[in-house]
Design a protein around this motif. Sequence first.
Motif, PDB file in Angstrom:
ATOM      1  N   ARG A 357       0.826  -1.217   0.000  1.00  0.00           N
ATOM      2  CA  ARG A 357       0.000   0.000   0.000  1.00  0.00           C
ATOM      3  C   ARG A 357       0.859   1.266   0.000  1.00  0.00           C
ATOM      4  O   ARG A 357       0.483   2.281  -0.595  1.00  0.00           O
ATOM      5  N   THR A 358       1.989   1.220   0.662  1.00  0.00           N
ATOM      6  CA  THR A 358       2.846   2.399   0.745  1.00  0.00           C
ATOM      7  C   THR A 358       3.843   2.467  -0.402  1.00  0.00           C
ATOM      8  O   THR A 358       4.665   3.367  -0.443  1.00  0.00           O
ATOM      9  N   GLY A 359       3.756   1.502  -1.338  1.00  0.00           N
ATOM     10  CA  GLY A 359       4.678   1.486  -2.460  1.00  0.00           C
ATOM     11  C   GLY A 359       5.909   0.642  -2.226  1.00  0.00           C
ATOM     12  O   GLY A 359       6.756   0.518  -3.110  1.00  0.00           O
ATOM     13  N   ARG A 360       6.037   0.065  -1.039  1.00  0.00           N
ATOM     14  CA  ARG A 360       7.208  -0.763  -0.774  1.00  0.00           C
ATOM     15  C   ARG A 360       7.160  -2.011  -1.630  1.00  0.00           C
ATOM     16  O   ARG A 360       6.122  -2.678  -1.736  1.00  0.00           O
ATOM     17  N   LEU A 361       8.283  -2.347  -2.248  1.00  0.00           N
ATOM     18  CA  LEU A 361       8.383  -3.513  -3.115  1.00  0.00           C
ATOM     19  C   LEU A 361       9.035  -4.658  -2.352  1.00  0.00           C
ATOM     20  O   LEU A 361      10.141  -4.504  -1.836  1.00  0.00           O
ATOM     21  N   ASP A 433       5.207   0.632 -13.812  1.00  0.00           N
ATOM     22  CA  ASP A 433       6.402   0.996 -14.584  1.00  0.00           C
ATOM     23  C   ASP A 433       7.043   2.297 -14.123  1.00  0.00           C
ATOM     24  O   ASP A 433       7.893   2.849 -14.814  1.00  0.00           O
ATOM     25  N   SER A 434       6.645   2.804 -12.948  1.00  0.00           N
ATOM     26  CA  SER A 434       7.306   3.995 -12.402  1.00  0.00           C
ATOM     27  C   SER A 434       8.694   3.611 -11.900  1.00  0.00           C
ATOM     28  O   SER A 434       8.945   2.456 -11.531  1.00  0.00           O
ATOM     29  N   PRO A 435       9.624   4.579 -11.868  1.00  0.00           N
ATOM     30  CA  PRO A 435      10.970   4.274 -11.360  1.00  0.00           C
ATOM     31  C   PRO A 435      10.936   3.774  -9.919  1.00  0.00           C
ATOM     32  O   PRO A 435      10.080   4.162  -9.130  1.00  0.00           O
ATOM     33  N   VAL A 436      11.873   2.891  -9.625  1.00  0.00           N
ATOM     34  CA  VAL A 436      12.008   2.364  -8.263  1.00  0.00           C
ATOM     35  C   VAL A 436      13.101   3.142  -7.543  1.00  0.00           C
ATOM     36  O   VAL A 436      14.182   3.351  -8.081  1.00  0.00           O
ATOM     37  N   GLY A 440      18.027   2.782   1.634  1.00  0.00           N
ATOM     38  CA  GLY A 440      18.784   1.791   2.364  1.00  0.00           C
ATOM     39  C   GLY A 440      18.598   0.442   1.695  1.00  0.00           C
ATOM     40  O   GLY A 440      18.723   0.309   0.477  1.00  0.00           O
ATOM     41  N   PRO A 441      18.250  -0.603   2.454  1.00  0.00           N
ATOM     42  CA  PRO A 441      18.082  -1.931   1.859  1.00  0.00           C
ATOM     43  C   PRO A 441      16.744  -2.115   1.153  1.00  0.00           C
ATOM     44  O   PRO A 441      16.534  -3.111   0.477  1.00  0.00           O
ATOM     45  N   MET A 442      15.817  -1.153   1.313  1.00  0.00           N
ATOM     46  CA  MET A 442      14.458  -1.317   0.787  1.00  0.00           C
ATOM     47  C   MET A 442      14.282  -0.576  -0.534  1.00  0.00           C
ATOM     48  O   MET A 442      15.068   0.294  -0.898  1.00  0.00           O
ATOM     49  N   ALA A 443      13.208  -0.958  -1.242  1.00  0.00           N
ATOM     50  CA  ALA A 443      12.883  -0.342  -2.533  1.00  0.00           C
ATOM     51  C   ALA A 443      11.430   0.086  -2.534  1.00  0.00           C
ATOM     52  O   ALA A 443      10.576  -0.574  -1.947  1.00  0.00           O
ATOM     53  N   PHE A 444      11.157   1.213  -3.210  1.00  0.00           N
ATOM     54  CA  PHE A 444       9.802   1.756  -3.237  1.00  0.00           C
ATOM     55  C   PHE A 444       9.433   2.178  -4.652  1.00  0.00           C
ATOM     56  O   PHE A 444      10.263   2.703  -5.398  1.00  0.00           O
ATOM     57  N   CYS A 445       8.161   1.973  -5.000  1.00  0.00           N
ATOM     58  CA  CYS A 445       7.614   2.506  -6.243  1.00  0.00           C
ATOM     59  C   CYS A 445       7.358   3.994  -6.053  1.00  0.00           C
ATOM     60  O   CYS A 445       6.806   4.416  -5.033  1.00  0.00           O
ATOM     61  N   THR A 446       7.742   4.807  -7.047  1.00  0.00           N
ATOM     62  CA  THR A 446       7.540   6.249  -6.952  1.00  0.00           C
ATOM     63  C   THR A 446       6.205   6.694  -7.547  1.00  0.00           C
ATOM     64  O   THR A 446       5.919   7.890  -7.601  1.00  0.00           O
ATOM     65  N   GLY A 447       5.385   5.739  -7.966  1.00  0.00           N
ATOM     66  CA  GLY A 447       4.135   6.099  -8.632  1.00  0.00           C
ATOM     67  C   GLY A 447       3.058   6.633  -7.710  1.00  0.00           C
ATOM     68  O   GLY A 447       2.098   7.259  -8.163  1.00  0.00           O
ATOM     69  N   GLN A 454      -0.872   0.175  -5.638  1.00  0.00           N
ATOM     70  CA  GLN A 454      -1.022   1.036  -4.460  1.00  0.00           C
ATOM     71  C   GLN A 454      -2.430   1.604  -4.384  1.00  0.00           C
ATOM     72  O   GLN A 454      -2.980   1.798  -3.297  1.00  0.00           O
ATOM     73  N   ARG A 455      -3.006   1.881  -5.564  1.00  0.00           N
ATOM     74  CA  ARG A 455      -4.348   2.468  -5.595  1.00  0.00           C
ATOM     75  C   ARG A 455      -5.366   1.505  -4.990  1.00  0.00           C
ATOM     76  O   ARG A 455      -6.192   1.898  -4.164  1.00  0.00           O
ATOM     77  N   GLU A 456      -5.287   0.230  -5.384  1.00  0.00           N
ATOM     78  CA  GLU A 456      -6.232  -0.750  -4.840  1.00  0.00           C
ATOM     79  C   GLU A 456      -6.070  -0.870  -3.333  1.00  0.00           C
ATOM     80  O   GLU A 456      -7.042  -0.835  -2.578  1.00  0.00           O
ATOM     81  N   ARG A 457      -4.812  -1.017  -2.893  1.00  0.00           N
ATOM     82  CA  ARG A 457      -4.575  -1.138  -1.456  1.00  0.00           C
ATOM     83  C   ARG A 457      -4.973   0.140  -0.728  1.00  0.00           C
ATOM     84  O   ARG A 457      -5.446   0.102   0.408  1.00  0.00           O
ATOM     85  N   SER A 458      -4.781   1.297  -1.378  1.00  0.00           N
ATOM     86  CA  SER A 458      -5.111   2.564  -0.708  1.00  0.00           C
ATOM     87  C   SER A 458      -6.621   2.705  -0.518  1.00  0.00           C
ATOM     88  O   SER A 458      -7.076   3.240   0.504  1.00  0.00           O
ATOM     89  N   ILE A 459      -7.410   2.229  -1.508  1.00  0.00           N
ATOM     90  CA  ILE A 459      -8.867   2.299  -1.363  1.00  0.00           C
ATOM     91  C   ILE A 459      -9.325   1.358  -0.251  1.00  0.00           C
ATOM     92  O   ILE A 459     -10.183   1.713   0.571  1.00  0.00           O
TER      93      ILE A 459
END
Length: 694
Positions: A357-361, A433-436, A440-447, A454-459
């Motif tokens: 939901r927060t964009g964390r991959l 397809d937004s940049p990641v 630190g050790p984690m990765a996030f979607c910038t979309g 994220q939209r589905e989880r956010s709703i």
Amino acid sequence: MVAVDDSAPADNPYVADPPTDFDPVGDIDEAAAREQAESLREAIRYHDHRYYVEADPLIGDRAYDALFSRLQDLETAFDLDADGSPTQRVGGDPLDELPEVEHVAPMRSIDQGGEAADVRAFDERVRGTLDTDTVEYFCEPKFDGLSVEVVYEDGVYQRAATRGDGEVGEDVTENVRTIAAVPHRLRGDYPEYLAVRGEVYIPREAFTAYNRERVERGEDPFANPRNAAAGTLRQLDPSVTAERPLSVFFFGVLDASVDFESHAAMHERFPEWGLRVCDRTAVADGIDAAIDYRDEQLDARDDLDYEIDGVVLKVNDIEDCERLGSTSRAPRWAFAYKFPARKEETTVRDVVVQVGRTGRLTPVALMDPVEVGGVTVSRASLHNPSQVADLGVGIGDRVRIKRAGDVIPEVVEVVESAGDGHFEFPEACPACDSPVERDGPMAFCTGGLTCPAQRERSIEHYASRDALDIEGLGEKAVRQLLDAGLVTDAADLYDLSVEALADLEGWGETSAKNLVEAVEATREPPLADFLTALGIPEVGTVTARNLAREFGTFDEVVAAADRGDVGAFEAVPDVGETVARSIVDFFEGEGNRAVLDRLLDHVDPQAAAQTGGDALDGLTFVFTGSLEGYTRSEAQELIERHGGSATSSVSVNTDYLVCGDNPGRRKRDDAADHGVETLDEGAFEDLLADAGVL
């Protein structure tokens, strides 16, 4: 080119090298449509047999799909009777429930054991009863799926049922009809009546691919193929079953208008009638040969495209089986020689990236099912890109798994590398397809909220109990609204109409009206609830209440974020630099602000009430169950406004546990263990009144 066999329909243009460039449906008359449709049905049944039973397809997938699509178009355009047509595999109307049905003959269990001594004792009993030195056994894999009874009359599929209690099962006729490996009509010289037993399963490769699709849609993957097959077969909506990659092996006759001399003969006849069988069977002369067969299958199990957990040994001669008979639970002529459970080590079949939901991959390993901590699992977390690199995990590697408590298992070690290098983490989000971005050790979607995952989880989060508590808007409903194009983000919820909702499958006017009213009730939410509902990374219910209390209005929160005033957020209790920066970043995101601006056209967050003094200073409350006079957030806000604290778990520092309707047992047990006083809603209000709060 693959040769056409003698059983192929004669003079059918859609069997070998079929044309796929059809004239428009509107250019032919009904008579021509009926003739073409019948030829297509006949050809498609033949191609199904070549693909699923003989594993020797005559045409490619694209040509098959073109024939199938043409048949669907003809049946729709000319309203042709499709009863028994291959197109019925797409699923029928949803059911209200699965009715029960009595089996034509008992579907008994099989005695089983995992040691050679167990199977030798079985053989000794069989030889003693038959008074013979050696018994011929028909040996077959023990499939790890779901048993079904399938009935044919005059060669036409009639019904199917789950095993249930062995006497009565669930009627899954419409769901089994959608399985492509189940013929709607038998072939060749079939018996007038035939009730067969089969095992429904999901092939390994298909299971891995389907789980990958689920993860990429933001859904949780299935735990293992057997559970997925069982849940799929019991769906009330056959169209859901049709979308999932079920297959079947047939292995026994429950009742028939024809006799068989042996199980081997039965196995040979099934393909002639179009019934799919497993090709890893054997006839063993004596128990030693049967044990050798079991050991061969154990060595081969990891290379098969289906799960097996042992082998089944059956006395081959049917007359001998009748002499041996059955107990009320199991036949005396069959024994399941089980494999040892896979423990802790397994093979990685794929690695997929799940978007939170927060964009964390989060990378997730999809594996061959393995028993870990008493639970069979087929997925394990790889946590983050750094762990993937540190472990050197790659597809095809043999890995060791561990599982702590009820959390998702994790990969802890590569035992044997496949040699293709470790999984490379994507540089773009798999969902949008937004940049990641790496943190630190984690990765996030910038979309942000423009990312569909994220939209589905956010709703879902926006509607959750801890946020705006919109009843009737759970995970399934949210996905349905997104698939129907009725919503793209939380702001669209406020434009939903009863008419549009009522048209959705499974909805009615009452449920549609209830949802619209539940959404309407959130147009003026408390500020703390609204801040929680936005799903700002690192901001939960406690932090949201603290922000609401410190800033007072939503405009003040936005103003501080627009100034990039990290310090203003750090001044809020329990908000450190990381959380403060996360809040500012959230409001700076273009996609987030676009959705937020649309939300504010519908929603007016209410200013937080000012402090009411310190009447409850030093007191800590925990709530469980539902209160009649307050929402959970209203009660917590009331406590905090008067100087008290509201926490989510009971500890030695808790003063009161407030119990509403349907309270949780764990919190009550914790309160008893820590000597915490428990209050019902009436006693809670009395306490507030005594303190001058009410």
